[in-house]
Design a protein around this motif. Structure first.
Motif, PDB file in Angstrom:
ATOM      1  N   THR A 145      -2.051  -8.842  13.969  1.00  0.00           N
ATOM      2  CA  THR A 145      -1.043  -9.190  12.983  1.00  0.00           C
ATOM      3  C   THR A 145      -0.617  -7.984  12.159  1.00  0.00           C
ATOM      4  OG1 THR A 145      -2.727  -9.754  11.355  1.00  0.00           O
ATOM      5  CG2 THR A 145      -1.977 -11.504  12.801  1.00  0.00           C
ATOM      6  N   LYS A 146      -1.285  -6.862  12.347  1.00  0.00           N
ATOM      7  CA  LYS A 146      -0.945  -5.681  11.555  1.00  0.00           C
ATOM      8  C   LYS A 146       0.116  -4.874  12.280  1.00  0.00           C
ATOM      9  CE  LYS A 146      -2.750  -1.901   8.896  1.00  0.00           C
ATOM     10  NZ  LYS A 146      -3.879  -1.348   8.208  1.00  0.00           N
ATOM     11  N   ASN A 147       1.250  -4.786  11.711  1.00  0.00           N
ATOM     12  CA  ASN A 147       2.365  -4.117  12.345  1.00  0.00           C
ATOM     13  C   ASN A 147       2.471  -2.693  11.830  1.00  0.00           C
ATOM     14  OD1 ASN A 147       4.658  -3.611  13.810  1.00  0.00           O
ATOM     15  ND2 ASN A 147       6.033  -4.531  12.283  1.00  0.00           N
ATOM     16  N   THR A 148       1.555  -1.860  12.264  1.00  0.00           N
ATOM     17  CA  THR A 148       1.583  -0.458  11.859  1.00  0.00           C
ATOM     18  C   THR A 148       0.950   0.382  12.946  1.00  0.00           C
ATOM     19  OG1 THR A 148       0.768   1.179  10.286  1.00  0.00           O
ATOM     20  CG2 THR A 148      -0.563  -0.777  10.599  1.00  0.00           C
ATOM     21  N   GLU A 149       1.409   1.620  13.052  1.00  0.00           N
ATOM     22  CA  GLU A 149       0.943   2.509  14.117  1.00  0.00           C
ATOM     23  C   GLU A 149      -0.482   2.979  13.882  1.00  0.00           C
ATOM     24  OE1 GLU A 149       2.482   6.646  16.285  1.00  0.00           O
ATOM     25  OE2 GLU A 149       3.562   5.767  14.585  1.00  0.00           O
ATOM     26  N   TYR A 150      -0.959   2.921  12.639  1.00  0.00           N
ATOM     27  CA  TYR A 150      -2.268   3.474  12.310  1.00  0.00           C
ATOM     28  C   TYR A 150      -3.213   2.398  11.768  1.00  0.00           C
ATOM     29  CZ  TYR A 150       0.789   7.515  12.548  1.00  0.00           C
ATOM     30  OH  TYR A 150       1.708   8.438  12.959  1.00  0.00           O
ATOM     31  N   SER A 151      -3.195   1.230  12.374  1.00  0.00           N
ATOM     32  CA  SER A 151      -4.053   0.140  11.896  1.00  0.00           C
ATOM     33  C   SER A 151      -5.527   0.402  12.168  1.00  0.00           C
ATOM     34  CB  SER A 151      -3.630  -1.190  12.532  1.00  0.00           C
ATOM     35  OG  SER A 151      -3.623  -1.094  13.941  1.00  0.00           O
ATOM     36  N   TYR A 152      -5.846   1.451  12.936  1.00  0.00           N
ATOM     37  CA  TYR A 152      -7.254   1.774  13.196  1.00  0.00           C
ATOM     38  C   TYR A 152      -8.012   2.067  11.910  1.00  0.00           C
ATOM     39  CZ  TYR A 152      -5.935   6.711  12.574  1.00  0.00           C
ATOM     40  OH  TYR A 152      -5.480   7.904  12.067  1.00  0.00           O
ATOM     41  N   GLU A 153      -7.313   2.496  10.865  1.00  0.00           N
ATOM     42  CA  GLU A 153      -7.996   2.831   9.617  1.00  0.00           C
ATOM     43  C   GLU A 153      -8.768   1.645   9.058  1.00  0.00           C
ATOM     44  OE1 GLU A 153      -5.919   6.367   7.262  1.00  0.00           O
ATOM     45  OE2 GLU A 153      -4.639   4.586   7.358  1.00  0.00           O
ATOM     46  N   THR A 154      -8.265   0.432   9.274  1.00  0.00           N
ATOM     47  CA  THR A 154      -8.976  -0.754   8.788  1.00  0.00           C
ATOM     48  C   THR A 154      -9.615  -1.550   9.905  1.00  0.00           C
ATOM     49  OG1 THR A 154      -6.875  -1.980   8.823  1.00  0.00           O
ATOM     50  CG2 THR A 154      -7.557  -0.998   6.724  1.00  0.00           C
ATOM     51  N   LEU A 155      -9.010  -1.553  11.084  1.00  0.00           N
ATOM     52  CA  LEU A 155      -9.536  -2.367  12.182  1.00  0.00           C
ATOM     53  C   LEU A 155     -10.723  -1.715  12.878  1.00  0.00           C
ATOM     54  CD1 LEU A 155      -6.235  -3.688  13.814  1.00  0.00           C
ATOM     55  CD2 LEU A 155      -7.691  -4.759  12.099  1.00  0.00           C
ATOM     56  N   VAL A 156     -10.772  -0.406  12.893  1.00  0.00           N
ATOM     57  CA  VAL A 156     -11.895   0.311  13.522  1.00  0.00           C
ATOM     58  C   VAL A 156     -12.882   0.791  12.468  1.00  0.00           C
ATOM     59  CG1 VAL A 156     -12.562   2.243  14.992  1.00  0.00           C
ATOM     60  CG2 VAL A 156     -10.443   1.000  15.461  1.00  0.00           C
ATOM     61  N   PHE A 157     -12.363   1.423  11.420  1.00  0.00           N
ATOM     62  CA  PHE A 157     -13.226   2.009  10.382  1.00  0.00           C
ATOM     63  C   PHE A 157     -13.313   1.061   9.182  1.00  0.00           C
ATOM     64  CE2 PHE A 157     -11.439   5.542  12.828  1.00  0.00           C
ATOM     65  CZ  PHE A 157     -12.599   6.196  13.213  1.00  0.00           C
ATOM     66  N   ASN A 158     -14.013  -0.031   9.370  1.00  0.00           N
ATOM     67  CA  ASN A 158     -14.187  -1.026   8.312  1.00  0.00           C
ATOM     68  C   ASN A 158     -15.457  -0.687   7.543  1.00  0.00           C
ATOM     69  OD1 ASN A 158     -14.633  -3.275   6.703  1.00  0.00           O
ATOM     70  ND2 ASN A 158     -14.011  -4.733   8.291  1.00  0.00           N
ATOM     71  N   LYS A 159     -15.296  -0.198   6.310  1.00  0.00           N
ATOM     72  CA  LYS A 159     -16.446   0.277   5.544  1.00  0.00           C
ATOM     73  C   LYS A 159     -17.315  -0.854   5.001  1.00  0.00           C
ATOM     74  CE  LYS A 159     -13.985   4.462   4.168  1.00  0.00           C
ATOM     75  NZ  LYS A 159     -13.459   5.271   3.045  1.00  0.00           N
ATOM     76  N   SER A 160     -16.839  -2.089   5.076  1.00  0.00           N
ATOM     77  CA  SER A 160     -17.608  -3.209   4.548  1.00  0.00           C
ATOM     78  C   SER A 160     -18.572  -3.798   5.566  1.00  0.00           C
ATOM     79  CB  SER A 160     -16.661  -4.310   4.056  1.00  0.00           C
ATOM     80  OG  SER A 160     -15.936  -4.868   5.142  1.00  0.00           O
ATOM     81  N   LYS A 161     -18.556  -3.281   6.782  1.00  0.00           N
ATOM     82  CA  LYS A 161     -19.450  -3.796   7.817  1.00  0.00           C
ATOM     83  C   LYS A 161     -19.829  -2.668   8.775  1.00  0.00           C
ATOM     84  CE  LYS A 161     -17.849  -5.830  11.412  1.00  0.00           C
ATOM     85  NZ  LYS A 161     -17.286  -6.841  12.324  1.00  0.00           N
ATOM     86  N   VAL A 162     -20.779  -2.944   9.614  1.00  0.00           N
ATOM     87  CA  VAL A 162     -21.153  -2.014  10.677  1.00  0.00           C
ATOM     88  C   VAL A 162     -20.391  -2.423  11.930  1.00  0.00           C
ATOM     89  CG1 VAL A 162     -23.010  -1.130  12.132  1.00  0.00           C
ATOM     90  CG2 VAL A 162     -23.414  -1.541   9.696  1.00  0.00           C
ATOM     91  N   THR A 163     -19.535  -1.546  12.382  1.00  0.00           N
ATOM     92  CA  THR A 163     -18.708  -1.823  13.553  1.00  0.00           C
ATOM     93  C   THR A 163     -19.557  -1.819  14.816  1.00  0.00           C
ATOM     94  OG1 THR A 163     -16.741  -0.876  12.516  1.00  0.00           O
ATOM     95  CG2 THR A 163     -16.776  -0.935  14.918  1.00  0.00           C
ATOM     96  N   THR A 164     -19.277  -2.755  15.701  1.00  0.00           N
ATOM     97  CA  THR A 164     -20.000  -2.849  16.966  1.00  0.00           C
ATOM     98  C   THR A 164     -19.279  -2.048  18.042  1.00  0.00           C
ATOM     99  OG1 THR A 164     -20.768  -5.060  16.403  1.00  0.00           O
ATOM    100  CG2 THR A 164     -20.898  -4.419  18.710  1.00  0.00           C
TER     101      THR A 164
END
Length: 647
Positions: A32-51
């Motif tokens: 749902t995120k319409n941006t070219e750089y959504s990895y900043e929140t979808l990949v690098f989520n500081k509130s959890k440990v990414t799998t």
């Protein structure tokens, strides 16, 4: 009444559909995120440990571990928070850290994932390359993370970063720090354009001294982008200005660089331009103006050869590892960790060498991959006692635990000079920093940023809030990590207490403020700043008159295989060292195959081990949803009131 029921029913259906859209669709993997750089929140989520789940042919994985120093690319599939990207390239990464792990009993290597290597149109929410750093030499696991956080607070373009738990073919590899690569994507995201010139200095010219107006003479200032138009770069003009008194504001972003050096100084990050290795930073030239980009902070908080910390000493033949390796086209070596041949600043005015083990002594077993204690060394980075050259060394000539905790509260780190903020060199040998601090106006700004850091960010309370949150987030993962270098107890030591990062912040910030006010004067001298000794070298070498004086462009890769510093004459000139690679064979093999998870140790917070999908809703989506919901509620209230009037 029939009309009213129809209206109410319609509104209820709309509300239900709205709820489904907001709560369900993102979790079905619809972006749902319409941006070219959504990895900043979808990949690098500081509130959890990414799998991060890596699938790779088992024979390729075992070959990668067995021949890690080759940094050979392998083809794999990767799933991050439930989203799978196929046909990616993966390899081991690093230099000194890689070599050190190769020569140890561990196979916990840092990794680099290249999403677009085989398909240049492929990315993960816009991310093209991902570094998975193994937190080597940092028992707190937090130094690099917190350093980037402070860089962000001071308004500097900083690589995205967050913690990630890695599995390979279903087997747990452990807790890593994921860091965005500094590449075209990073530039476009942070500067609005990647048409400029990105430089990665590390070698001849990385001190930014002026050599000539021929850019080819600066062989250590590697160009990473826009290579075909290098003749348009203003690099030599910039170097001429900072060295020879030109208008530096025409060529560099002065304010940004003052903020960068203020953070670096406050954090006592000496594996950098401010140390004698003069590396671990990027320069980006955009429209003829240069910006500086921070990089590689696992040795911050005084972790690099200050007060007995740092990467420790070792066989010089182990310094660079495979420096002549050929990387694939388009690849760069972002983690060229080279141990400093340097001197601690405070209390080293007479050029005495750092305390520690012998240069050519035998090595101990080193840290075990599951955090077990070594046979002879000390877990907390304590150095071998004088006269015990064989203590506290791993079999590859490098003590894996040395510097992982170290003496975090060493006076040489706490009271590192803010007026002459260099290590193993002089300000004159670092012309960029010297040009800034020689100007009274710029120096006043720099000191103002230091004061801002010491009062707002590098404070006990602020750092304590970060370490507390990270402890809550990471402890279960650190406990379950089957390849960790150090124990959970060591990790928690960094969270709070007398030898913690918050305590460092408390004392370091107090020292900064005292130095700025003139209450504390840190003595520096050309000898203390310029003389260099092998880290943790043999203190008895002093009696032999063999203090090594290294030139500023010293390249450890040129040391011959049988090099023995104890045999050097007093008038030894390192500039006459023979050319050629090290030719050093691997001192040990990494364990083949992935590590098995400890018995009874489940995957932290993952239930059946399946990756959980990250919800990706950006600010615009939230605003739209809020407005829509508000409209629906208002419509319901209007209908209700209209119905009451109708009665």
């Amino acid at each position: 009444m029939i009309k009213n029921r129809i209206v109410y029913t319609s509104m209820a259906i709309l509300l239900l559909l709205f709820g489904v859209m907001v709560a369900v669709l993102p979790n079905l993997g619809i972006e749902t995120k319409n941006t070219e750089y959504s990895y900043e929140t979808l990949v690098f989520n500081k509130s959890k440990v990414t799998t991060v789940d890596i699938e790779i042919p088992q024979e390729d994985w075992e070959d990668m571990l067995e021949n890690a120093a080759d940094e050979e690319l392998k083809q794999a599939n990767i799933t991050i928070n439930g989203k799978t990207i196929e046909n990616v390239a993966i390899r081991t990464k690093g230099n000194l850290t890689l070599r050190s792990v190769v020569n140890s009993d561990s196979d916990r290597y840092s990794l680099k994932v290249d999403f677009d290597y085989y398909d240049d149109t492929q990315s993960l929410y816009g991310l093209k390359k991902l570094n998975l750093n193994n937190n080597y030499s940092d028992s707190t696991l937090m130094r690099e993370y917190i350093s980037y956080e402070l860089m962000e607070k001071m308004g500097l373009p900083t690589p995205a970063h967050s913690y990630m738990y890695v599995t390979v073919n279903g087997e747990e590899r452990g807790l890593y720090l994921g860091v965005e690569a500094v590449d075209e994507t990073f530039l476009a995201n942070n500067y609005g354009s990647n048409d400029g010139f990105l430089f990665k200095p590390d070698g001849v010219g990385s001190d930014l001294k002026y050599i000539s107006d021929d850019i080819a003479d600066y062989t250590g200032i590697g160009l990473k982008t826009n290579e075909d138009n290098i003749e348009d770069s203003k690099l030599t003009d910039m170097l001429d200005a900072i060295n020879n008194g030109g208008d530096i504001e025409q060529y560099i972003d002065v304010d940004e660089m003052l903020r960068y050096f203020a953070v670096n100084t406050a954090l006592v990050n000496l594996d950098s331009y401010q140390g004698n290795m003069k590396h671990n930073y990027y320069l980006y030239e955009n429209n003829g103006v240069f910006s500086i980009i921070p990089w590689d902070y696992n040795m911050s908080f005084g972790g690099f050869n200050v007060g007995g910390g740092g990467m420790g000493g070792g066989n010089p033949n182990q310094m660079r590892g495979n420096t002549n390796k050929e990387l694939p086209e388009g690849e760069t070596d972002e983690n060229a960790d080279i141990p400093a041949v340097t001197q601690s600043q405070v209390g080293q005015a007479n050029g005495e060498q750092a305390q520690g083990g012998q240069l050519n002594g035998e090595q101990p077993q080193g840290g075990q991959p599951n955090g077990e204690q070594p046979q002879e060394g000390q877990l907390n980075g304590e150095q071998a006692q004088e006269g015990q050259p064989n203590a506290n060394r791993d079999k590859g000539g490098f003590n894996m635990l040395n510097g992982m905790s170290g003496d975090l509260m060493a006076d040489s780190a706490i009271n590192f000079s803010v007026s002459t903020p260099v290590s193993g060199t002089t300000l004159e040998e670092r012309p960029l920093l010297n040009a800034l601090l020689s100007n009274e106006t710029y120096r006043a700004k720099y000191e103002g940023y230091l004061e801002q850091l010491a009062t707002n960010y590098l404070t006990e309370d602020y750092i304590q809030s970060i370490t507390n949150n990270l402890a809550m987030l990471l402890t279960s993962y650190q406990e379950a990590d089957p390849t960790k270098f150090t124990t959970t107890e060591q990790f928690l030591e960094g969270v709070s207490g007398d030898n913690s990062l918050p305590e460092f912040a408390k004392q370091r910030s107090a020292s900064i403020l005292k130095q700025l006010s003139g209450e504390l004067v840190v003595e520096t001298s050309a000898t203390a700043q310029g003389n260099m000794a092998m880290p943790n070298g043999d203190t008895n070498n002093e009696a032999n008159g063999n203090q090594m004086q290294m030139p500023d462009d010293f390249d450890p890769s040129q040391l011959p295989e049988d090099f023995d510093p104890s045999q050097l004459p007093a008038d030894f000139d390192p500039s006459q060292m023979p050319e050629g690679g090290m030719g050093n064979e691997q001192g040990g093999k990494a364990n083949g195959g992935p590590m098995q998870r400890p018995d009874g140790m489940g995957f932290p917070n993952q239930g059946n081990g399946q990756a959980t999908q990250e919800t990706g809703i950006d600010k615009s989506t939230v605003l739209t949803a809020t407005a829509t919901f508000s409209f629906l509620v208002a419509a319901l209230l209007f209908v209700f009131r209209f119905n009451r009037r109708g009665r």
